[in-house]
Scaffold this motif. Structure first.
Motif, PDB file in Angstrom:
ATOM      1  N   ILE A  50      48.117  24.445  41.775  1.00 32.75           N
ATOM      2  CA  ILE A  50      47.573  24.506  40.638  1.00 32.75           C
ATOM      3  C   ILE A  50      47.437  25.916  40.039  1.00 32.75           C
ATOM      4  CG2 ILE A  50      45.012  24.318  39.737  1.00 32.75           C
ATOM      5  CD1 ILE A  50      46.218  21.833  40.555  1.00 32.75           C
ATOM      6  N   GLU A  51      47.827  26.079  38.826  1.00 34.58           N
ATOM      7  CA  GLU A  51      47.792  27.290  38.148  1.00 34.58           C
ATOM      8  C   GLU A  51      46.408  28.013  38.295  1.00 34.58           C
ATOM      9  OE1 GLU A  51      49.491  30.449  35.463  1.00 34.58           O
ATOM     10  OE2 GLU A  51      50.311  28.579  36.282  1.00 34.58           O
ATOM     11  N   PRO A  52      46.437  29.379  38.694  1.00 33.21           N
ATOM     12  CA  PRO A  52      45.213  30.323  39.190  1.00 33.21           C
ATOM     13  C   PRO A  52      44.739  30.636  37.768  1.00 33.21           C
ATOM     14  CG  PRO A  52      47.123  31.133  40.307  1.00 33.21           C
ATOM     15  CD  PRO A  52      47.822  30.238  39.353  1.00 33.21           C
ATOM     16  N   LEU A  53      43.383  30.725  37.739  1.00 33.11           N
ATOM     17  CA  LEU A  53      42.697  31.178  36.594  1.00 33.11           C
ATOM     18  C   LEU A  53      42.684  32.511  36.553  1.00 33.11           C
ATOM     19  CD1 LEU A  53      39.274  29.218  37.199  1.00 33.11           C
ATOM     20  CD2 LEU A  53      41.200  28.478  35.759  1.00 33.11           C
ATOM     21  N   ARG A  54      42.696  33.125  35.203  1.00 34.76           N
ATOM     22  CA  ARG A  54      43.022  34.615  34.975  1.00 34.76           C
ATOM     23  C   ARG A  54      41.812  35.180  34.341  1.00 34.76           C
ATOM     24  NH1 ARG A  54      49.390  34.618  33.748  1.00 34.76           N
ATOM     25  NH2 ARG A  54      49.815  33.342  35.140  1.00 34.76           N
ATOM     26  N   PHE A  55      41.454  36.400  34.793  1.00 35.90           N
ATOM     27  CA  PHE A  55      40.053  37.116  34.418  1.00 35.90           C
ATOM     28  C   PHE A  55      40.470  38.783  34.152  1.00 35.90           C
ATOM     29  CE2 PHE A  55      39.032  33.382  36.969  1.00 35.90           C
ATOM     30  CZ  PHE A  55      38.135  32.858  36.388  1.00 35.90           C
ATOM     31  N   THR A  56      39.425  39.276  33.562  1.00 33.13           N
ATOM     32  CA  THR A  56      39.555  40.679  33.391  1.00 33.13           C
ATOM     33  C   THR A  56      38.622  41.124  34.360  1.00 33.13           C
ATOM     34  OG1 THR A  56      37.576  40.710  31.887  1.00 33.13           O
ATOM     35  CG2 THR A  56      40.010  40.633  30.671  1.00 33.13           C
ATOM     36  N   THR A  57      38.818  42.530  34.738  1.00 33.50           N
ATOM     37  CA  THR A  57      37.996  43.200  35.683  1.00 33.50           C
ATOM     38  C   THR A  57      36.622  42.865  35.170  1.00 33.50           C
ATOM     39  OG1 THR A  57      39.745  44.802  36.408  1.00 33.50           O
ATOM     40  CG2 THR A  57      37.482  45.374  36.680  1.00 33.50           C
ATOM     41  N   GLU A  58      36.184  43.044  33.977  1.00 35.16           N
ATOM     42  CA  GLU A  58      34.635  42.929  33.524  1.00 35.16           C
ATOM     43  C   GLU A  58      34.332  41.364  33.787  1.00 35.16           C
ATOM     44  OE1 GLU A  58      37.136  44.279  31.665  1.00 35.16           O
ATOM     45  OE2 GLU A  58      36.583  46.237  31.715  1.00 35.16           O
ATOM     46  N   GLU A  59      35.316  40.508  33.724  1.00 31.90           N
ATOM     47  CA  GLU A  59      34.726  39.019  34.047  1.00 31.90           C
ATOM     48  C   GLU A  59      34.732  38.835  35.447  1.00 31.90           C
ATOM     49  OE1 GLU A  59      36.866  36.820  30.316  1.00 31.90           O
ATOM     50  OE2 GLU A  59      38.103  37.456  32.014  1.00 31.90           O
ATOM     51  N   LEU A  60      35.538  39.430  36.135  1.00 27.49           N
ATOM     52  CA  LEU A  60      35.323  39.111  37.745  1.00 27.49           C
ATOM     53  C   LEU A  60      33.886  39.828  38.139  1.00 27.49           C
ATOM     54  CD1 LEU A  60      38.752  39.973  39.463  1.00 27.49           C
ATOM     55  CD2 LEU A  60      37.566  37.884  39.155  1.00 27.49           C
ATOM     56  N   ASP A  61      33.586  40.955  37.455  1.00 25.68           N
ATOM     57  CA  ASP A  61      32.415  41.594  37.836  1.00 25.68           C
ATOM     58  C   ASP A  61      31.032  40.785  37.252  1.00 25.68           C
ATOM     59  OD1 ASP A  61      30.874  44.249  38.927  1.00 25.68           O
ATOM     60  OD2 ASP A  61      30.490  44.458  36.879  1.00 25.68           O
ATOM     61  N   ALA A  62      31.117  40.389  36.408  1.00 25.68           N
ATOM     62  CA  ALA A  62      29.909  39.599  35.745  1.00 25.68           C
ATOM     63  C   ALA A  62      29.717  38.223  36.743  1.00 25.68           C
ATOM     64  CB  ALA A  62      30.387  39.218  34.443  1.00 25.68           C
ATOM     65  N   ALA A  63      31.129  37.740  37.233  1.00 28.02           N
ATOM     66  CA  ALA A  63      30.918  36.507  38.181  1.00 28.02           C
ATOM     67  C   ALA A  63      30.574  37.194  39.557  1.00 28.02           C
ATOM     68  CB  ALA A  63      32.242  35.709  38.236  1.00 28.02           C
ATOM     69  N   GLY A  64      30.555  38.258  39.860  1.00 33.07           N
ATOM     70  CA  GLY A  64      30.012  38.703  41.085  1.00 33.07           C
ATOM     71  C   GLY A  64      31.203  38.781  42.284  1.00 33.07           C
ATOM     72  N   ILE A  65      32.404  38.637  41.661  1.00 27.35           N
ATOM     73  CA  ILE A  65      33.716  38.854  42.521  1.00 27.35           C
ATOM     74  C   ILE A  65      34.048  40.092  42.651  1.00 27.35           C
ATOM     75  CG2 ILE A  65      36.182  37.836  42.980  1.00 27.35           C
ATOM     76  CD1 ILE A  65      35.126  35.674  41.060  1.00 27.35           C
ATOM     77  N   ASP A  66      34.062  40.651  43.655  1.00 30.52           N
ATOM     78  CA  ASP A  66      34.422  41.978  44.078  1.00 30.52           C
ATOM     79  C   ASP A  66      36.005  42.139  44.806  1.00 30.52           C
ATOM     80  OD1 ASP A  66      34.608  44.805  44.666  1.00 30.52           O
ATOM     81  OD2 ASP A  66      32.970  44.748  46.242  1.00 30.52           O
ATOM     82  N   PRO A  67      36.730  42.603  43.850  1.00 26.82           N
ATOM     83  CA  PRO A  67      38.367  42.829  44.641  1.00 26.82           C
ATOM     84  C   PRO A  67      38.264  43.584  46.105  1.00 26.82           C
ATOM     85  CG  PRO A  67      38.590  43.240  42.056  1.00 26.82           C
ATOM     86  CD  PRO A  67      36.800  43.132  42.712  1.00 26.82           C
ATOM     87  N   ALA A  68      37.390  44.352  46.214  1.00 21.66           N
ATOM     88  CA  ALA A  68      37.348  44.948  47.288  1.00 21.66           C
ATOM     89  C   ALA A  68      37.131  44.224  48.424  1.00 21.66           C
ATOM     90  CB  ALA A  68      36.046  46.338  47.594  1.00 21.66           C
ATOM     91  N   ARG A  69      36.619  43.204  48.420  1.00 17.72           N
ATOM     92  CA  ARG A  69      36.146  41.987  49.595  1.00 17.72           C
ATOM     93  C   ARG A  69      37.823  41.464  50.032  1.00 17.72           C
ATOM     94  NH1 ARG A  69      33.158  36.315  49.665  1.00 17.72           N
ATOM     95  NH2 ARG A  69      33.555  36.074  51.751  1.00 17.72           N
ATOM     96  N   PHE A  70      38.694  41.671  48.992  1.00 16.02           N
ATOM     97  CA  PHE A  70      40.071  41.064  49.143  1.00 16.02           C
ATOM     98  C   PHE A  70      40.884  42.263  49.668  1.00 16.02           C
ATOM     99  CE2 PHE A  70      38.114  38.143  46.108  1.00 16.02           C
ATOM    100  CZ  PHE A  70      38.567  36.790  46.506  1.00 16.02           C
ATOM    101  N   GLY A  71      40.445  43.188  50.076  1.00 15.11           N
ATOM    102  CA  GLY A  71      41.247  44.467  50.052  1.00 15.11           C
ATOM    103  C   GLY A  71      41.788  45.246  49.196  1.00 15.11           C
ATOM    104  N   LEU A  72      41.530  44.792  47.888  1.00 15.51           N
ATOM    105  CA  LEU A  72      42.148  45.278  46.553  1.00 15.51           C
ATOM    106  C   LEU A  72      40.983  46.289  46.015  1.00 15.51           C
ATOM    107  CD1 LEU A  72      43.264  41.829  45.180  1.00 15.51           C
ATOM    108  CD2 LEU A  72      44.831  43.497  46.382  1.00 15.51           C
ATOM    109  N   SER A  73      41.794  47.357  45.100  1.00 21.32           N
ATOM    110  CA  SER A  73      40.987  48.302  44.567  1.00 21.32           C
ATOM    111  C   SER A  73      40.973  48.163  42.955  1.00 21.32           C
ATOM    112  CB  SER A  73      41.443  49.712  44.765  1.00 21.32           C
ATOM    113  OG  SER A  73      42.648  49.964  44.399  1.00 21.32           O
ATOM    114  N   VAL A  74      40.050  48.184  42.393  1.00 25.72           N
ATOM    115  CA  VAL A  74      39.817  48.130  40.874  1.00 25.72           C
ATOM    116  C   VAL A  74      40.647  49.300  39.997  1.00 25.72           C
ATOM    117  CG1 VAL A  74      38.577  47.843  38.840  1.00 25.72           C
ATOM    118  CG2 VAL A  74      37.695  46.831  40.987  1.00 25.72           C
TER     119      VAL A  74
END
Length: 74
Positions: A50-74
């Motif tokens: 399935i095609e992944p959904l795409r978001f901006t950093t601001e949208e991820l933040d608004a959804a409470g998704i923190d890239p750091a939890r994935f080991g990624l930095s913003v």
């Protein structure tokens, strides 16, 4: 769109996704990848076709998704 960029126009064919699991990961996990400056793709490991959904950093933040939890930095 972020800065006039269509997130779905960005090529993610060779993108490496990482998982973040809240448990044993036996049922599938959320996957995340940076696809550009301030742009992210969010997928599902149990449905990789399935095609992944795409978001901006601001949208991820608004959804409470923190890239750091994935080991990624913003």
């Amino acid at each position: 769109m972020q800065n006039g960029i269509d997130l779905y126009a960005l090529d993610i064919e060779r993108t490496s996704f990482v998982k973040a699991c809240g448990g044993p990961c036996t049922e599938g996990c959320v996957t995340l990848a940076r696809i550009g400056d301030g742009s992210w793709a969010l997928g599902d490991s149990k449905r990789p076709d399935i095609e992944p959904l795409r978001f901006t950093t601001e949208e991820l933040d608004a959804a409470g998704i923190d890239p750091a939890r994935f080991g990624l930095s913003v």
